[in-house]
Design a protein around this motif. Structure first.
Motif, PDB file in Angstrom:
ATOM      1  N   PRO A 208       0.832  -1.208   0.000  1.00  0.00           N
ATOM      2  CA  PRO A 208       0.000   0.000   0.000  1.00  0.00           C
ATOM      3  C   PRO A 208       0.867   1.258   0.000  1.00  0.00           C
ATOM      4  O   PRO A 208       1.893   1.323   0.681  1.00  0.00           O
ATOM      5  CB  PRO A 208      -0.804  -0.116   1.292  1.00  0.00           C
ATOM      6  N   GLN A 229      -2.408   6.511  -9.612  1.00  0.00           N
ATOM      7  CA  GLN A 229      -3.340   5.914  -8.657  1.00  0.00           C
ATOM      8  C   GLN A 229      -4.352   5.031  -9.378  1.00  0.00           C
ATOM      9  O   GLN A 229      -4.620   3.894  -8.941  1.00  0.00           O
ATOM     10  CB  GLN A 229      -4.072   7.013  -7.888  1.00  0.00           C
ATOM     11  N   ALA A 230      -4.889   5.510 -10.478  1.00  0.00           N
ATOM     12  CA  ALA A 230      -5.900   4.739 -11.208  1.00  0.00           C
ATOM     13  C   ALA A 230      -5.317   3.444 -11.759  1.00  0.00           C
ATOM     14  O   ALA A 230      -5.952   2.376 -11.697  1.00  0.00           O
ATOM     15  CB  ALA A 230      -6.477   5.589 -12.342  1.00  0.00           C
ATOM     16  N   ALA A 232      -2.742   1.765 -10.584  1.00  0.00           N
ATOM     17  CA  ALA A 232      -2.482   0.851  -9.479  1.00  0.00           C
ATOM     18  C   ALA A 232      -3.774   0.219  -8.968  1.00  0.00           C
ATOM     19  O   ALA A 232      -3.841  -0.993  -8.747  1.00  0.00           O
ATOM     20  CB  ALA A 232      -1.772   1.591  -8.356  1.00  0.00           C
ATOM     21  N   ARG A 233      -4.796   1.048  -8.781  1.00  0.00           N
ATOM     22  CA  ARG A 233      -6.064   0.526  -8.265  1.00  0.00           C
ATOM     23  C   ARG A 233      -6.708  -0.453  -9.239  1.00  0.00           C
ATOM     24  O   ARG A 233      -7.323  -1.440  -8.815  1.00  0.00           O
ATOM     25  CB  ARG A 233      -7.008   1.686  -7.954  1.00  0.00           C
ATOM     26  N   GLY A 236      -5.630  -3.782  -8.600  1.00  0.00           N
ATOM     27  CA  GLY A 236      -5.929  -4.303  -7.269  1.00  0.00           C
ATOM     28  C   GLY A 236      -5.015  -3.815  -6.172  1.00  0.00           C
ATOM     29  O   GLY A 236      -5.045  -4.358  -5.058  1.00  0.00           O
ATOM     30  N   GLN A 237      -4.208  -2.784  -6.444  1.00  0.00           N
ATOM     31  CA  GLN A 237      -3.288  -2.266  -5.435  1.00  0.00           C
ATOM     32  C   GLN A 237      -3.974  -1.203  -4.573  1.00  0.00           C
ATOM     33  O   GLN A 237      -4.975  -0.603  -4.978  1.00  0.00           O
ATOM     34  CB  GLN A 237      -2.048  -1.659  -6.101  1.00  0.00           C
ATOM     35  N   VAL A 238      -3.423  -0.981  -3.402  1.00  0.00           N
ATOM     36  CA  VAL A 238      -3.964  -0.002  -2.463  1.00  0.00           C
ATOM     37  C   VAL A 238      -3.146   1.283  -2.561  1.00  0.00           C
ATOM     38  O   VAL A 238      -1.953   1.294  -2.236  1.00  0.00           O
ATOM     39  CB  VAL A 238      -3.941  -0.539  -1.014  1.00  0.00           C
ATOM     40  N   VAL A 239      -3.763   2.352  -3.036  1.00  0.00           N
ATOM     41  CA  VAL A 239      -3.113   3.652  -3.155  1.00  0.00           C
ATOM     42  C   VAL A 239      -4.079   4.717  -2.678  1.00  0.00           C
ATOM     43  O   VAL A 239      -5.261   4.710  -3.045  1.00  0.00           O
ATOM     44  CB  VAL A 239      -2.691   3.957  -4.605  1.00  0.00           C
ATOM     45  N   ASP A 240      -3.579   5.623  -1.871  1.00  0.00           N
ATOM     46  CA  ASP A 240      -4.379   6.755  -1.392  1.00  0.00           C
ATOM     47  C   ASP A 240      -3.596   8.027  -1.677  1.00  0.00           C
ATOM     48  O   ASP A 240      -2.474   8.182  -1.191  1.00  0.00           O
ATOM     49  CB  ASP A 240      -4.668   6.621   0.104  1.00  0.00           C
TER      50      ASP A 240
END
Length: 281
Positions: A208, A229-230, A232-233, A236-240
């Motif tokens: 993450p 971010q898009a 990665a998400r 299935g990755q966790v990005v904030d």
């Protein structure tokens, strides 16, 4: 913690044989609001990290006691491991972490003497191979694991160019539990020694990642950050990604005019919470 400053530099020898004393010369002035974190109750020292061609000077701070302690790799800005980066390590140590910052540019130049940020970017940063940076971070992690750090509770945090390297390292090392990037560029020019940007590799994040960015940062396009971010998400990755609307680049750097106290404090609190949420505790 042994102070190994007198160890040999290895076969080639490095341009920087020790860390910067005080603050970098490559800023117009050091602001009065700079934060100083003391070393009472912790152990802090300049050390050497063995790497393939010698040893890197580095700064380490950890709690007093036997450990093992959770590890946070601290990646410098373009200005070297100077007092600001050392202070970050001490702040982490007071929170229970082993914070370690290797001087990743020690082979290339003596950053303690350089006064022009543009020259640093041209003559140092652009000539640092990503593969070498990643290998040096691997060596730093290994060293920390042998010096009272716990490799099973490890994170990384980087600032400016170090934020870019936080992205890249989080896309490389599956042992990381969490990563934090303070205003790290995600789209950079591809070169033979820096062949892929964090945006290119975002789908392969290994942990993450929290990204902290300034809405007034003219050096980083928000569209690139959102694209990373898009991507990665979607994998299935966790990005904030958190954007502070009024903050410029370098808003956490308390020694520079770019410092924004409220945003810096909020970002730091989010970073520590991110580490704890994802097992770096």
């Amino acid at each position: 913690m042994a102070d190994t400053r007198n160890n040999p530099l290895g076969r080639r020898g490095f341009v920087m044989s020790s860390l910067i004393t005080g603050f970098t010369l490559a800023v117009s002035r050091v602001e009065a609001q700079e934060i100083h974190t003391g070393s009472s109750g912790i152990v802090a020292a300049e050390v050497r990290i063995p790497v393939s061609d010698g040893s890197l000077p580095a700064y380490v701070a950890r709690p007093a006691g036997a450990g093992p302690f959770p590890i946070v790799l601290v990646i410098e800005e373009i200005f070297g491991v100077h007092e600001y980066i050392k202070d970050i390590c001490r702040r982490l140590a007071h929170l229970g972490y082993l914070g370690v910052a290797p001087e990743l540019y020690a082979r290339l130049a003596d950053l303690s003497t350089m006064t022009d940020p543009h020259q640093i970017i041209r003559d140092v940063i652009s000539k640092a191979p990503d593969a070498t940076v990643i290998a040096d971070l691997d060596a730093t992690a290994s060293w920390a694991g042998q010096h009272q750090g716990d490799l099973h509770r490890m994170g990384v945090v980087g600032f400016c160019r170090g934020g870019r390297d936080s992205w890249l390292y989080a896309e490389h090392n599956p042992m990381l539990k969490a990563a934090v990037a303070f205003y790290g560029p995600v789209k950079t020019d591809d070169t033979p020694i820096q062949p892929r940007s964090p945006l290119d590799l975002a789908a392969g994040l290994k942990c993450p990642l929290l990204g902290l960015y300034g809405g007034q940062d003219t050096s980083i396009a928000q569209s690139d950050v959102q694209a990373a971010q898009a991507r990665a998400r979607a994998a299935g990755q966790v990005v904030d990604i958190v954007v502070y609307p009024d903050a410029p680049h370098g808003f956490h750097a308390d020694y520079r005019p770019s410092y924004r106290r409220a945003d810096a404090e909020d970002g730091w609190n989010r970073a520590i919470a991110w580490f704890r949420q994802h097992g770096v505790t």
